[in-house]
Design an enzyme around this catalytic site. Structure first.
Site, PDB file in Angstrom:
ATOM      1  N   PHE A 117      35.963 -27.203  52.158  1.00  0.00           N
ATOM      2  CA  PHE A 117      37.143 -28.062  52.180  1.00  0.00           C
ATOM      3  C   PHE A 117      36.779 -29.414  51.571  1.00  0.00           C
ATOM      4  CE2 PHE A 117      39.663 -26.087  55.975  1.00  0.00           C
ATOM      5  CZ  PHE A 117      39.581 -24.850  55.364  1.00  0.00           C
ATOM      6  N   GLU A 118      37.559 -29.850  50.605  1.00  0.00           N
ATOM      7  CA  GLU A 118      37.310 -31.108  49.912  1.00  0.00           C
ATOM      8  C   GLU A 118      38.584 -31.949  49.889  1.00  0.00           C
ATOM      9  OE1 GLU A 118      35.426 -30.433  46.113  1.00  0.00           O
ATOM     10  OE2 GLU A 118      34.188 -28.801  46.881  1.00  0.00           O
ATOM     11  N   GLY A 119      38.520 -33.083  49.200  1.00  0.00           N
ATOM     12  CA  GLY A 119      39.713 -33.912  49.033  1.00  0.00           C
ATOM     13  C   GLY A 119      40.302 -34.344  50.357  1.00  0.00           C
TER      14      GLY A 119
END
Length: 457
Positions: free
Chosen positions: A239-241
């Site tokens: 999971f990024e951003g």
């Protein structure tokens, strides 16, 4: 002078915007652009105001994010006296210890679960669902050196749906792509050879926000369907951003209250319960979401901090008993404070050493020595490095990667850094973005770094 460039990289082929702090200009700099990277002592302007780059940002306008300490500082109207680059409301005081920790705060369990993964493993991402400049690699053609293969990526139908989908790259984008039947057969053959194949969920473009229990349940059912269809060993959480963010007032990483955090933890526990002892869970967060938590956690007690800071910590803590490997992305990162209370930057062995030592030593969250993030077992920790200059910002030569691993394992050749975790002979190994980029550059990562890791006792 403003230097601008676009870096289309990271675990997920994202466009990543990097920036570092700078002093404000007294006249308007060139107009801010969402496709620019401001490097080393520069500032930008928009709507008659100057902004100082404070961290990295993914397509975030300074006009809408100027209140976040890690992105852009609003330096006021163009021209006139240069104002300070920080303010009390943007960067509240922290309780970072003045004396660096010198001992391991917690003792993790000494027993190592039998996972079927080698003591020292090579982990890589396979661009399975999309094309990029590195070219497509068929599952059957992935060399046997790769112990864990992460399929990039499972992505949601919308950010909050929880409905994860995975499809092979279409032939129009990826000439030479195998049929679904051949892909599944190749996965089966890899697993029969002792390899682990995981669904990597998220990436830079796949924002996943489980804001409701309904989204949580959909996440579990849709991910399970993909695992069952392709015959996979488990999942990788990438999971990024803006996928993970802490609500204001959620300050205890051991008892989170933010729905996207609570629901993700619940979903992972449900998947573990469904698949049992053989379920493999890995995570590939960015340094912003883990090691930055030593200084900053969420929006902070005074507000004004980026609520994403350290937001992986409650997830890691909650699943630590069945987390297989945490391999943080030591790339596309700003400078991070280590346990020596010094800032460490990409570009050499030092960054990998300092960032990884934090995970195997444990650290006080937001500098609060009464709130310790406990050390992970050595076998639960690796680190991620770009496979080549095109794969990620922060690439270093194999000699530097191997120096870092050697330091972490044997305590030797650590430069000026003193390990707080001591020697770590069970350090799990290396992750890289990506298998495709490694092939493109003649398998440098596999043949040099992978060979080195596997040669360790």
């Amino acid at each position: 002078m403003i230097f601008a460039m676009v870096v289309s990289l990271a675990a997920g082929g994202a466009t990543v915007y990097l920036a570092s702090s700078a002093s404000a200009a007294t006249a308007c700099a060139p107009a801010w652009s969402a496709t620019a990277v401001y490097v080393g002592g520069n500032s930008a302007s928009q709507n008659g105001h100057n902004y100082t780059a404070k961290w990295w940002t993914q397509n975030e306008s300074p006009a809408t994010h100027s209140g976040q300490w890690d992105v852009w500082a609003d330096n006021g109207a163009c021209g006139g006296t240069t104002p300070p680059t920080t303010s009390p409301t943007m960067t509240p005081p922290t309780t970072t210890p003045t004396t660096p920790p010198t001992t391991t705060p917690t003792t993790p369990p000494t027993s190592i679960p039998a996972t079927g993964i080698p003591k020292h493993a090579l982990i890589g991402y396979l661009h399975a669902s999309f094309a990029n400049g590195s070219g497509y690699v068929r599952m059957a053609d992935v060399p046997a050196d790769w112990d864990i293969i992460d399929l990039a990526f499972g992505e949601p139908t919308s950010a909050t749906s929880g409905d994860i989908r995975f499809t092979l790259c279409p032939a129009t984008e990826c000439p030479g792509v195998e049929s679904q039947a051949d892909f599944i057969a190749a996965i089966r053959a890899k697993r029969a050879a002792g390899k682990k194949v995981l669904l990597s969920i998220g990436g830079a473009n796949g924002q996943v926000q489980l804001t409701t229990t309904a989204a949580r349940d959909t996440f579990v059912s849709s991910v399970s369907a993909i695992i069952d269809k392709y015959g996979l060993d488990g999942v990788d959480i990438d999971f990024e951003g803006h996928s993970l963010s802490l609500n204001t007032g959620d300050t205890d990483f051991k008892n989170p209250t933010t729905p996207v955090i609570v629901n993700l933890i619940s979903a992972l526990k449900s998947l573990k319960a469904r698949y049992g002892a053989g379920f493999v869970l890995t995570m590939a967060p960015e340094t912003f979401f883990v090691q930055l938590g030593y200084q900053y956690y969420g929006s902070g007690p005074w507000g004004g901090q980026d609520p994403r800071a350290g937001s992986y910590l409650p997830v890691i803590y909650a699943v630590r008993d069945f987390l297989t490997i945490l391999h943080v992305q030591d790339y596309n990162s700003g400078s991070i404070m280590g346990l020596d209370n010094q800032y460490h930057s990409m570009g050499g062995a030092d960054f990998h050493i300092a960032m990884t030592d934090m995970l195997m030593a444990g650290f006080p969250v937001a500098g609060n020595t009464a709130n310790m993030f406990p050390a992970l077992r050595e076998d639960q920790v690796g680190f991620g490095a770009p496979s080549s200059v095109s794969a990620g910002n922060g690439y270093v030569a194999p000699s530097a990667v191997q120096q870092a691993v050697g330091c972490l394992v044997n305590g030797a050749n650590c430069g000026g850094y003193t390990l707080r975790s001591g020697t770590n002979p069970n350090f799990r190994g290396l992750m890289t973005w990506s298998i495709n980029w490694d092939k493109y550059y003649g398998w440098e990562f596999q043949n040099q770094n992978g060979k080195y890791v596997k040669s360790l006792p």
